[in-house]
Design an enzyme around this catalytic site. Structure first.
Site, PDB file in Angstrom:
ATOM      1  N   PRO A 136       0.765  -1.300  -0.043  1.00 51.07           N
ATOM      2  CA  PRO A 136      -0.177  -0.005  -0.134  1.00 51.07           C
ATOM      3  C   PRO A 136       0.699   1.218  -0.183  1.00 51.07           C
ATOM      4  CG  PRO A 136       0.239  -0.781   2.102  1.00 51.07           C
ATOM      5  CD  PRO A 136       0.632  -2.008   1.429  1.00 51.07           C
ATOM      6  N   CYS A 137       1.403   1.463  -1.104  1.00 45.47           N
ATOM      7  CA  CYS A 137       2.200   2.765  -1.302  1.00 45.47           C
ATOM      8  C   CYS A 137       1.269   4.008  -1.395  1.00 45.47           C
ATOM      9  CB  CYS A 137       2.933   2.985  -2.614  1.00 45.47           C
ATOM     10  SG  CYS A 137       1.999   2.419  -3.890  1.00 45.47           S
ATOM     11  N   HIS A 138      -0.083   3.578  -1.299  1.00 45.03           N
ATOM     12  CA  HIS A 138      -0.931   5.089  -1.410  1.00 45.03           C
ATOM     13  C   HIS A 138      -1.036   5.362   0.059  1.00 45.03           C
ATOM     14  CE1 HIS A 138      -3.554   1.504  -0.635  1.00 45.03           C
ATOM     15  NE2 HIS A 138      -4.139   2.218   0.219  1.00 45.03           N
TER      16      HIS A 138
END
Length: 171
Positions: A136-138
């Site tokens: 989850p780079c977001h």
């Protein structure tokens, strides 16, 4: 050449491209409107590769469906393997420890990795993440709480964070 398989998944954030190997391990997840970026990341991480259309692994699509229905823990069931440097893989592993509904800064991730001065390197590794959403780079935001770049575009990042109930400032 690394043989990889490509499938597509219809999601509320648009068409998702799933790249997996013949053992059903997820190697990349990107968005249909960013397919060129996905190919560039695949070349960086795997060198020469082939990509053939194939049905999506059931475990992956089922977990994604559950995620979009609100079961954020479902993504943990998706097996992921990536290329990249040891440092990049350590950043991507750290990303998977950020719970849904929470955010972290590049600096906080750098400190978590024992490299407090490496926030810029963490940002570069974050931007090279080939497996969006699942890794989850977001969930990484700027030090001031503002949204920062996302390979799928800032509106999609905002949607994902709101879907997860994150309390970040969206500028």
């Amino acid at each position: 050449m690394t043989p990889l398989l490509l499938s597509r998944f219809a999601a509320p954030v648009g068409t998702i491209l799933l790249v997996h190997d013949d053992a059903h391990v997820l190697r990349a997840l990107d968005f249909g409107d960013y397919e060129d970026r996905m190919h560039r990341l695949l070349r960086l991480h795997y060198g020469p590769f082939t990509l053939a259309d194939a049905p999506a692994p059931h475990r992956t699509t089922q977990a994604l469906q559950r995620y979009f229905e609100g079961d954020f823990g479902a993504l943990a069931a998706i097996p992921v393997e990536t290329g990249g440097t040891a440092f990049q893989r350590s950043v991507w592993a750290a990303l998977r420890t950020i719970p849904a509904g929470h955010t972290a800064t590049y600096g906080a991730l750098a400190r978590q990795l024992g490299s407090p001065g490496a926030s810029r390197a963490v940002g570069l590794a974050n931007g090279a993440n080939p497996v969006a959403i699942v890794v989850p780079c977001h969930r990484v935001i700027g030090a001031n709480g503002a949204l920062t770049g996302f390979g799928g575009g800032l509106p999609r990042k905002q949607w994902l964070l709101e879907h997860e109930g994150a309390q970040a400032r969206f500028f």
